[in-house]
Design a protein around this motif. Structure first.
Motif, PDB file in Angstrom:
ATOM      1  N   THR A 147       0.832  -1.203   0.000  1.00  0.00           N
ATOM      2  CA  THR A 147       0.000   0.000   0.000  1.00  0.00           C
ATOM      3  C   THR A 147       0.869   1.257   0.000  1.00  0.00           C
ATOM      4  O   THR A 147       0.624   2.196  -0.773  1.00  0.00           O
ATOM      5  CB  THR A 147      -0.920   0.016   1.235  1.00  0.00           C
ATOM      6  OG1 THR A 147      -1.781  -1.123   1.195  1.00  0.00           O
ATOM      7  CG2 THR A 147      -1.758   1.288   1.269  1.00  0.00           C
ATOM      8  N   ARG A 148       1.877   1.277   0.839  1.00  0.00           N
ATOM      9  CA  ARG A 148       2.733   2.457   0.949  1.00  0.00           C
ATOM     10  C   ARG A 148       3.437   2.755  -0.376  1.00  0.00           C
ATOM     11  O   ARG A 148       3.483   3.911  -0.819  1.00  0.00           O
ATOM     12  CB  ARG A 148       3.754   2.246   2.061  1.00  0.00           C
ATOM     13  CG  ARG A 148       4.657   3.468   2.316  1.00  0.00           C
ATOM     14  CD  ARG A 148       5.478   3.295   3.569  1.00  0.00           C
ATOM     15  NE  ARG A 148       6.329   2.109   3.511  1.00  0.00           N
ATOM     16  CZ  ARG A 148       6.109   0.999   4.212  1.00  0.00           C
ATOM     17  NH1 ARG A 148       5.061   0.916   5.019  1.00  0.00           N
ATOM     18  NH2 ARG A 148       6.929  -0.035   4.126  1.00  0.00           N
ATOM     19  N   LEU A 149       3.987   1.732  -0.998  1.00  0.00           N
ATOM     20  CA  LEU A 149       4.691   1.945  -2.265  1.00  0.00           C
ATOM     21  C   LEU A 149       3.757   2.447  -3.355  1.00  0.00           C
ATOM     22  O   LEU A 149       4.109   3.336  -4.131  1.00  0.00           O
ATOM     23  CB  LEU A 149       5.361   0.651  -2.719  1.00  0.00           C
ATOM     24  CG  LEU A 149       6.827   0.442  -2.360  1.00  0.00           C
ATOM     25  CD1 LEU A 149       7.354  -0.808  -3.033  1.00  0.00           C
ATOM     26  CD2 LEU A 149       7.667   1.647  -2.765  1.00  0.00           C
ATOM     27  N   ILE A 150       2.574   1.864  -3.443  1.00  0.00           N
ATOM     28  CA  ILE A 150       1.631   2.266  -4.491  1.00  0.00           C
ATOM     29  C   ILE A 150       1.142   3.688  -4.251  1.00  0.00           C
ATOM     30  O   ILE A 150       1.045   4.492  -5.179  1.00  0.00           O
ATOM     31  CB  ILE A 150       0.456   1.277  -4.564  1.00  0.00           C
ATOM     32  CG1 ILE A 150       0.962  -0.086  -5.046  1.00  0.00           C
ATOM     33  CG2 ILE A 150      -0.624   1.779  -5.505  1.00  0.00           C
ATOM     34  CD1 ILE A 150      -0.087  -1.173  -5.020  1.00  0.00           C
ATOM     35  N   ARG A 151       0.873   4.021  -3.011  1.00  0.00           N
ATOM     36  CA  ARG A 151       0.447   5.383  -2.702  1.00  0.00           C
ATOM     37  C   ARG A 151       1.563   6.383  -2.975  1.00  0.00           C
ATOM     38  O   ARG A 151       1.319   7.480  -3.474  1.00  0.00           O
ATOM     39  CB  ARG A 151       0.000   5.474  -1.242  1.00  0.00           C
ATOM     40  CG  ARG A 151      -1.390   4.923  -0.996  1.00  0.00           C
ATOM     41  CD  ARG A 151      -1.776   5.067   0.458  1.00  0.00           C
ATOM     42  NE  ARG A 151      -3.206   4.936   0.657  1.00  0.00           N
ATOM     43  CZ  ARG A 151      -3.807   4.970   1.845  1.00  0.00           C
ATOM     44  NH1 ARG A 151      -3.073   5.142   2.942  1.00  0.00           N
ATOM     45  NH2 ARG A 151      -5.107   4.844   1.940  1.00  0.00           N
ATOM     46  N   ASP A 152       2.792   6.008  -2.668  1.00  0.00           N
ATOM     47  CA  ASP A 152       3.931   6.883  -2.960  1.00  0.00           C
ATOM     48  C   ASP A 152       4.072   7.103  -4.455  1.00  0.00           C
ATOM     49  O   ASP A 152       4.611   8.123  -4.894  1.00  0.00           O
ATOM     50  CB  ASP A 152       5.230   6.282  -2.408  1.00  0.00           C
ATOM     51  CG  ASP A 152       5.311   6.383  -0.895  1.00  0.00           C
ATOM     52  OD1 ASP A 152       4.490   7.118  -0.307  1.00  0.00           O
ATOM     53  OD2 ASP A 152       6.184   5.721  -0.297  1.00  0.00           O
ATOM     54  N   GLY A 153       3.590   6.133  -5.235  1.00  0.00           N
ATOM     55  CA  GLY A 153       3.619   6.268  -6.697  1.00  0.00           C
ATOM     56  C   GLY A 153       2.512   7.147  -7.231  1.00  0.00           C
ATOM     57  O   GLY A 153       2.421   7.345  -8.453  1.00  0.00           O
ATOM     58  N   GLY A 154       1.654   7.641  -6.366  1.00  0.00           N
ATOM     59  CA  GLY A 154       0.635   8.603  -6.790  1.00  0.00           C
ATOM     60  C   GLY A 154      -0.756   8.043  -6.951  1.00  0.00           C
ATOM     61  O   GLY A 154      -1.657   8.741  -7.434  1.00  0.00           O
ATOM     62  N   ILE A 155      -0.982   6.789  -6.559  1.00  0.00           N
ATOM     63  CA  ILE A 155      -2.314   6.206  -6.689  1.00  0.00           C
ATOM     64  C   ILE A 155      -3.032   6.362  -5.357  1.00  0.00           C
ATOM     65  O   ILE A 155      -2.799   5.604  -4.415  1.00  0.00           O
ATOM     66  CB  ILE A 155      -2.239   4.726  -7.106  1.00  0.00           C
ATOM     67  CG1 ILE A 155      -1.520   4.593  -8.446  1.00  0.00           C
ATOM     68  CG2 ILE A 155      -3.648   4.129  -7.206  1.00  0.00           C
ATOM     69  CD1 ILE A 155      -1.342   3.161  -8.907  1.00  0.00           C
ATOM     70  N   GLU A 156      -3.887   7.354  -5.282  1.00  0.00           N
ATOM     71  CA  GLU A 156      -4.598   7.631  -4.042  1.00  0.00           C
ATOM     72  C   GLU A 156      -6.077   7.311  -4.136  1.00  0.00           C
ATOM     73  O   GLU A 156      -6.779   7.285  -3.126  1.00  0.00           O
ATOM     74  CB  GLU A 156      -4.447   9.113  -3.671  1.00  0.00           C
ATOM     75  CG  GLU A 156      -3.050   9.491  -3.199  1.00  0.00           C
ATOM     76  CD  GLU A 156      -2.742   8.977  -1.810  1.00  0.00           C
ATOM     77  OE1 GLU A 156      -3.653   8.426  -1.160  1.00  0.00           O
ATOM     78  OE2 GLU A 156      -1.582   9.115  -1.369  1.00  0.00           O
ATOM     79  N   ALA A 157      -6.565   7.054  -5.354  1.00  0.00           N
ATOM     80  CA  ALA A 157      -7.996   6.843  -5.541  1.00  0.00           C
ATOM     81  C   ALA A 157      -8.464   5.598  -4.798  1.00  0.00           C
ATOM     82  O   ALA A 157      -7.716   4.646  -4.599  1.00  0.00           O
ATOM     83  CB  ALA A 157      -8.314   6.708  -7.022  1.00  0.00           C
ATOM     84  N   GLY A 158      -9.727   5.616  -4.388  1.00  0.00           N
ATOM     85  CA  GLY A 158     -10.309   4.460  -3.729  1.00  0.00           C
ATOM     86  C   GLY A 158     -10.009   4.416  -2.249  1.00  0.00           C
ATOM     87  O   GLY A 158      -9.122   5.103  -1.748  1.00  0.00           O
ATOM     88  N   SER A 159     -10.760   3.599  -1.535  1.00  0.00           N
ATOM     89  CA  SER A 159     -10.514   3.399  -0.104  1.00  0.00           C
ATOM     90  C   SER A 159      -9.623   2.172   0.057  1.00  0.00           C
ATOM     91  O   SER A 159      -9.796   1.164  -0.630  1.00  0.00           O
ATOM     92  CB  SER A 159     -11.837   3.204   0.640  1.00  0.00           C
ATOM     93  OG  SER A 159     -12.535   2.076   0.135  1.00  0.00           O
ATOM     94  N   TRP A 160      -8.663   2.257   0.963  1.00  0.00           N
ATOM     95  CA  TRP A 160      -7.681   1.189   1.143  1.00  0.00           C
ATOM     96  C   TRP A 160      -8.013   0.365   2.382  1.00  0.00           C
ATOM     97  O   TRP A 160      -8.286   0.891   3.449  1.00  0.00           O
ATOM     98  CB  TRP A 160      -6.284   1.776   1.269  1.00  0.00           C
ATOM     99  CG  TRP A 160      -5.798   2.373  -0.017  1.00  0.00           C
ATOM    100  CD1 TRP A 160      -6.105   3.605  -0.519  1.00  0.00           C
ATOM    101  CD2 TRP A 160      -4.926   1.759  -0.970  1.00  0.00           C
ATOM    102  NE1 TRP A 160      -5.482   3.796  -1.725  1.00  0.00           N
ATOM    103  CE2 TRP A 160      -4.751   2.683  -2.034  1.00  0.00           C
ATOM    104  CE3 TRP A 160      -4.277   0.525  -1.033  1.00  0.00           C
ATOM    105  CZ2 TRP A 160      -3.961   2.405  -3.136  1.00  0.00           C
ATOM    106  CZ3 TRP A 160      -3.478   0.238  -2.129  1.00  0.00           C
ATOM    107  CH2 TRP A 160      -3.328   1.170  -3.176  1.00  0.00           C
ATOM    108  N   LYS A 161      -7.995  -0.941   2.213  1.00  0.00           N
ATOM    109  CA  LYS A 161      -8.174  -1.886   3.311  1.00  0.00           C
ATOM    110  C   LYS A 161      -6.841  -2.613   3.477  1.00  0.00           C
ATOM    111  O   LYS A 161      -6.485  -3.474   2.671  1.00  0.00           O
ATOM    112  CB  LYS A 161      -9.282  -2.886   3.002  1.00  0.00           C
ATOM    113  CG  LYS A 161     -10.636  -2.252   2.719  1.00  0.00           C
ATOM    114  CD  LYS A 161     -11.226  -1.610   3.966  1.00  0.00           C
ATOM    115  CE  LYS A 161     -12.642  -1.108   3.694  1.00  0.00           C
ATOM    116  NZ  LYS A 161     -13.252  -0.473   4.887  1.00  0.00           N
ATOM    117  N   ILE A 162      -6.097  -2.246   4.502  1.00  0.00           N
ATOM    118  CA  ILE A 162      -4.750  -2.781   4.679  1.00  0.00           C
ATOM    119  C   ILE A 162      -4.808  -4.032   5.559  1.00  0.00           C
ATOM    120  O   ILE A 162      -5.427  -4.019   6.623  1.00  0.00           O
ATOM    121  CB  ILE A 162      -3.842  -1.714   5.315  1.00  0.00           C
ATOM    122  CG1 ILE A 162      -3.799  -0.466   4.413  1.00  0.00           C
ATOM    123  CG2 ILE A 162      -2.439  -2.255   5.536  1.00  0.00           C
ATOM    124  CD1 ILE A 162      -3.063   0.710   5.013  1.00  0.00           C
TER     125      ILE A 162
END
Length: 252
Positions: free
Chosen positions: A83-98
């Protein structure tokens, strides 16, 4: 329970699993247009996707995620580091369930068991899906088969598993430098036909009846070589190969 592989290979990977009125998209490595077009051609309305599950952060598993999530309201399930890597890549859309690797979660009677796999990603996982008395395992990019993987997959009725390369074809390949070949065949790279064959033979004694081989290398493997190697003498197991350029399924 049934599943369909929307596409599988180094150009992108995505699978839909359906059971109990729920539809789960596992990985979104094709473009958003390809994902939606292939879903609609298979009778799946993208809006009906209940959740997106990610095995790991590599581009051929998340390439279409950014644009696709502008169209979906489904949550994204991923491990903390993924999750952290993908968000750092700029993908913020959607709700995240970690979820922690090894966690189990439920969707209206459809249970999902995650398990850790060895691959050169930050926190990669595989999944086992169970509904009523049926089960389906999904093992994508994996460098070698661990005891944990064998234990988690034992007893599944159907399996999607990578068979990335043929040993002889990889060794003879002139397009890849030695360092790349070493990475592919390392214990954190990809599964060879022989490694996948050994896993399938082990699982066949515990109820496995259908295998879909995925993530085949275009240069270092072919469907005939992969299916022949994995089939061996297993008359009781149906073995087919997923394709990169078109959907393969549905399989019950």
């Amino acid at each position: 329970m049934r599943f369909i592989v929307l596409g599988s290979g180094s150009g992108g990977n995505a699978t839909v699993v359906e059971a109990g009125g729920m539809r789960l998209l596992v990985d979104a490595g094709l473009s958003a247009k390809q994902l939606t077009d292939r879903m609609k051609a298979s009778g799946i309305e993208p809006a009906s996707i209940s959740a997106v599950l990610l095995t790991h952060e590599h581009g051929d598993h998340v390439r279409g995620l950014r644009v696709l999530m502008k169209q979906l309201s489904a949550p994204i399930y991923a491990t903390p580091s993924t999750t952290r890597l993908i968000r750092d890549g700029g993908i913020e859309a959607g709700s995240w369930k970690i979820f922690e690797s090894g966690a189990q979660f439920h969707f209206n009677g459809l249970s999902v068991q995650s398990f850790a796999v060895p691959h050169d990603a930050v926190e990669p996982v595989g999944f086992v899906f169970r509904h009523e008395e049926k089960s389906f395992g999904l093992l994508s990019d994996t460098g070698h088969v661990t005891k944990l993987i064998s234990e988690r997959l034992r007893g599944v009725n159907a399996l999607f598993v990578e068979a990335n390369y043929d040993d002889a074809l990889l060794e003879a390949d002139t397009k890849r430098p030695w360092s790349t070949k070493q990475r592919i065949s390392s214990r954190h790279g990809h599964l060879s036909n022989a490694q996948t064959a050994a896993l399938v033979a082990d699982l066949a004694a515990n109820g496995l009846r259908r295998v879909v081989l995925g993530h085949l290398s275009r240069d270092c493997n072919c469907p005939v070589a992969a299916a022949t190697a994995v089939r061996g003498s297993l008359a009781s197991v149906e073995i087919v190969c997923a394709e990169q350029d078109r959907t393969c399924g549905w399989w019950d």
